[in-house]
Design a protein around this motif. Structure first.
Motif, PDB file in Angstrom:
ATOM      1  N   ALA A  25       0.836  -1.209   0.000  1.00 55.22           N
ATOM      2  CA  ALA A  25       0.000   0.000   0.000  1.00 55.22           C
ATOM      3  C   ALA A  25       0.870   1.258   0.000  1.00 55.22           C
ATOM      4  N   LEU A  26       1.958   1.232   0.747  1.00 50.82           N
ATOM      5  CA  LEU A  26       2.889   2.368   0.759  1.00 50.82           C
ATOM      6  C   LEU A  26       3.513   2.572  -0.616  1.00 50.82           C
ATOM      7  N   SER A  27       3.829   1.497  -1.288  1.00 50.81           N
ATOM      8  CA  SER A  27       4.367   1.576  -2.637  1.00 50.81           C
ATOM      9  C   SER A  27       3.352   2.221  -3.585  1.00 50.81           C
ATOM     10  N   ALA A  28       2.092   1.847  -3.439  1.00 47.30           N
ATOM     11  CA  ALA A  28       1.050   2.454  -4.273  1.00 47.30           C
ATOM     12  C   ALA A  28       0.934   3.949  -3.984  1.00 47.30           C
ATOM     13  N   GLU A  29       1.087   4.349  -2.725  1.00 43.77           N
ATOM     14  CA  GLU A  29       1.086   5.772  -2.381  1.00 43.77           C
ATOM     15  C   GLU A  29       2.207   6.511  -3.097  1.00 43.77           C
ATOM     16  N   ALA A  30       3.367   5.889  -3.179  1.00 38.69           N
ATOM     17  CA  ALA A  30       4.498   6.524  -3.859  1.00 38.69           C
ATOM     18  C   ALA A  30       4.207   6.715  -5.339  1.00 38.69           C
ATOM     19  N   ASN A  31       3.456   5.802  -5.932  1.00 37.36           N
ATOM     20  CA  ASN A  31       3.143   5.864  -7.363  1.00 37.36           C
ATOM     21  C   ASN A  31       1.929   6.725  -7.686  1.00 37.36           C
ATOM     22  N   PHE A  32       0.902   6.665  -6.859  1.00 33.73           N
ATOM     23  CA  PHE A  32      -0.368   7.312  -7.172  1.00 33.73           C
ATOM     24  C   PHE A  32      -0.706   8.492  -6.268  1.00 33.73           C
ATOM     25  N   GLY A  33      -0.011   8.619  -5.147  1.00 35.04           N
ATOM     26  CA  GLY A  33      -0.338   9.653  -4.168  1.00 35.04           C
ATOM     27  C   GLY A  33      -1.272   9.112  -3.103  1.00 35.04           C
ATOM     28  N   ARG A  34      -1.138   9.681  -1.914  1.00 43.35           N
ATOM     29  CA  ARG A  34      -1.914   9.202  -0.772  1.00 43.35           C
ATOM     30  C   ARG A  34      -3.419   9.343  -0.984  1.00 43.35           C
ATOM     31  N   SER A  35      -3.824  10.471  -1.547  1.00 41.53           N
ATOM     32  CA  SER A  35      -5.260  10.701  -1.752  1.00 41.53           C
ATOM     33  C   SER A  35      -5.871   9.658  -2.671  1.00 41.53           C
ATOM     34  N   GLN A  36      -5.175   9.343  -3.768  1.00 37.96           N
ATOM     35  CA  GLN A  36      -5.708   8.364  -4.714  1.00 37.96           C
ATOM     36  C   GLN A  36      -5.809   6.983  -4.082  1.00 37.96           C
ATOM     37  N   ASP A  55      -9.085  -5.563  -4.420  1.00 38.15           N
ATOM     38  CA  ASP A  55      -9.903  -5.144  -5.552  1.00 38.15           C
ATOM     39  C   ASP A  55      -8.954  -4.595  -6.609  1.00 38.15           C
ATOM     40  N   THR A  56      -8.897  -5.247  -7.756  1.00 38.19           N
ATOM     41  CA  THR A  56      -7.972  -4.843  -8.816  1.00 38.19           C
ATOM     42  C   THR A  56      -8.691  -4.176  -9.988  1.00 38.19           C
ATOM     43  N   SER A  57      -9.902  -3.708  -9.758  1.00 37.05           N
ATOM     44  CA  SER A  57     -10.649  -3.055 -10.830  1.00 37.05           C
ATOM     45  C   SER A  57     -10.137  -1.635 -11.109  1.00 37.05           C
ATOM     46  N   GLN A  58      -9.345  -1.081 -10.206  1.00 32.52           N
ATOM     47  CA  GLN A  58      -8.720   0.229 -10.381  1.00 32.52           C
ATOM     48  C   GLN A  58      -7.208   0.043 -10.457  1.00 32.52           C
ATOM     49  N   PRO A  59      -6.490   0.920 -11.143  1.00 34.09           N
ATOM     50  CA  PRO A  59      -5.030   0.800 -11.235  1.00 34.09           C
ATOM     51  C   PRO A  59      -4.322   0.758  -9.879  1.00 34.09           C
ATOM     52  N   VAL A  60      -4.841   1.485  -8.905  1.00 32.95           N
ATOM     53  CA  VAL A  60      -4.225   1.487  -7.572  1.00 32.95           C
ATOM     54  C   VAL A  60      -4.254   0.086  -6.968  1.00 32.95           C
ATOM     55  N   GLY A  61      -5.390  -0.569  -7.034  1.00 28.53           N
ATOM     56  CA  GLY A  61      -5.517  -1.917  -6.482  1.00 28.53           C
ATOM     57  C   GLY A  61      -4.686  -2.930  -7.233  1.00 28.53           C
ATOM     58  N   ALA A  62      -4.610  -2.767  -8.552  1.00 29.33           N
ATOM     59  CA  ALA A  62      -3.770  -3.668  -9.355  1.00 29.33           C
ATOM     60  C   ALA A  62      -2.306  -3.514  -8.961  1.00 29.33           C
ATOM     61  N   CYS A  63      -1.885  -2.284  -8.694  1.00 27.63           N
ATOM     62  CA  CYS A  63      -0.508  -2.031  -8.246  1.00 27.63           C
ATOM     63  C   CYS A  63      -0.251  -2.705  -6.904  1.00 27.63           C
ATOM     64  N   ILE A  64      -1.172  -2.553  -5.973  1.00 28.17           N
ATOM     65  CA  ILE A  64      -1.014  -3.176  -4.650  1.00 28.17           C
ATOM     66  C   ILE A  64      -0.901  -4.689  -4.798  1.00 28.17           C
ATOM     67  N   ALA A  65      -1.733  -5.293  -5.617  1.00 27.28           N
ATOM     68  CA  ALA A  65      -1.692  -6.755  -5.811  1.00 27.28           C
ATOM     69  C   ALA A  65      -0.367  -7.193  -6.425  1.00 27.28           C
ATOM     70  N   ARG A  66       0.127  -6.445  -7.413  1.00 30.65           N
ATOM     71  CA  ARG A  66       1.408  -6.802  -8.048  1.00 30.65           C
ATOM     72  C   ARG A  66       2.567  -6.695  -7.063  1.00 30.65           C
ATOM     73  N   VAL A  67       2.611  -5.594  -6.321  1.00 30.24           N
ATOM     74  CA  VAL A  67       3.700  -5.409  -5.357  1.00 30.24           C
ATOM     75  C   VAL A  67       3.597  -6.442  -4.246  1.00 30.24           C
ATOM     76  N   LEU A  68       2.401  -6.715  -3.767  1.00 34.09           N
ATOM     77  CA  LEU A  68       2.216  -7.726  -2.724  1.00 34.09           C
ATOM     78  C   LEU A  68       2.715  -9.085  -3.205  1.00 34.09           C
ATOM     79  N   THR A  69       2.393  -9.445  -4.429  1.00 37.55           N
ATOM     80  CA  THR A  69       2.859 -10.717  -4.983  1.00 37.55           C
ATOM     81  C   THR A  69       4.380 -10.785  -4.997  1.00 37.55           C
ATOM     82  N   ALA A  70       5.024  -9.720  -5.432  1.00 44.59           N
ATOM     83  CA  ALA A  70       6.487  -9.696  -5.473  1.00 44.59           C
ATOM     84  C   ALA A  70       7.092  -9.792  -4.077  1.00 44.59           C
ATOM     85  N   LEU A  71       6.552  -9.033  -3.133  1.00 45.50           N
ATOM     86  CA  LEU A  71       7.079  -9.056  -1.766  1.00 45.50           C
ATOM     87  C   LEU A  71       6.907 -10.440  -1.133  1.00 45.50           C
ATOM     88  N   LEU A  72       5.734 -11.021  -1.298  1.00 45.73           N
ATOM     89  CA  LEU A  72       5.485 -12.342  -0.709  1.00 45.73           C
ATOM     90  C   LEU A  72       6.343 -13.418  -1.363  1.00 45.73           C
TER      91      LEU A  72
END
Length: 98
Positions: A25-36, A55-72
């Motif tokens: 989620a922090l990574s997504a903040e760096a890419n999209f901004g905290r508000s988004q 929820d990956t229906s928005q780019p923010v959620g897709a980013c979180i899922a991708r980063v989470l997969t890599a970290l795990l």
């Protein structure tokens, strides 16, 4: 709505999963901004069921899922979890990895 459902084997510490989710989620903040992220990110960790749903229906959620997969994959190993693509209206669409 499209989701990614992560399921974890019994030996996986869910605290480690929670930490990885926070970093994603922090990574997504760096890419999209905290508000988004606050507006568009939807994810849930269920320790009792040993799942995370993003929820990956928005780019923010897709980013979180991708980063989470890599970290795990790096921290607990690809064999320690499964990821399912889920259409929230119709159920499981496909299985990835694990």
């Amino acid at each position: 709505m499209t989701e990614k459902r992560f399921r974890f084997l019994d030996g996986v510490e869910m605290a480690d999963v929670e930490a990885a989710l926070a970093l994603a989620a922090l990574s997504a903040e760096a890419n999209f901004g905290r508000s988004q992220v606050r507006l568009d990110a939807r994810f849930e960790l269920d320790g009792a069921r040993r799942t995370v749903v993003c929820d990956t229906s928005q780019p923010v959620g897709a980013c979180i899922a991708r980063v989470l997969t890599a970290l795990l994959s790096r921290s607990i190993g690809e064999e320690a979890f499964l990821v399912d693509s889920v259409d929230a209206d119709d159920g499981v669409v496909g299985r990835e990895g694990g």
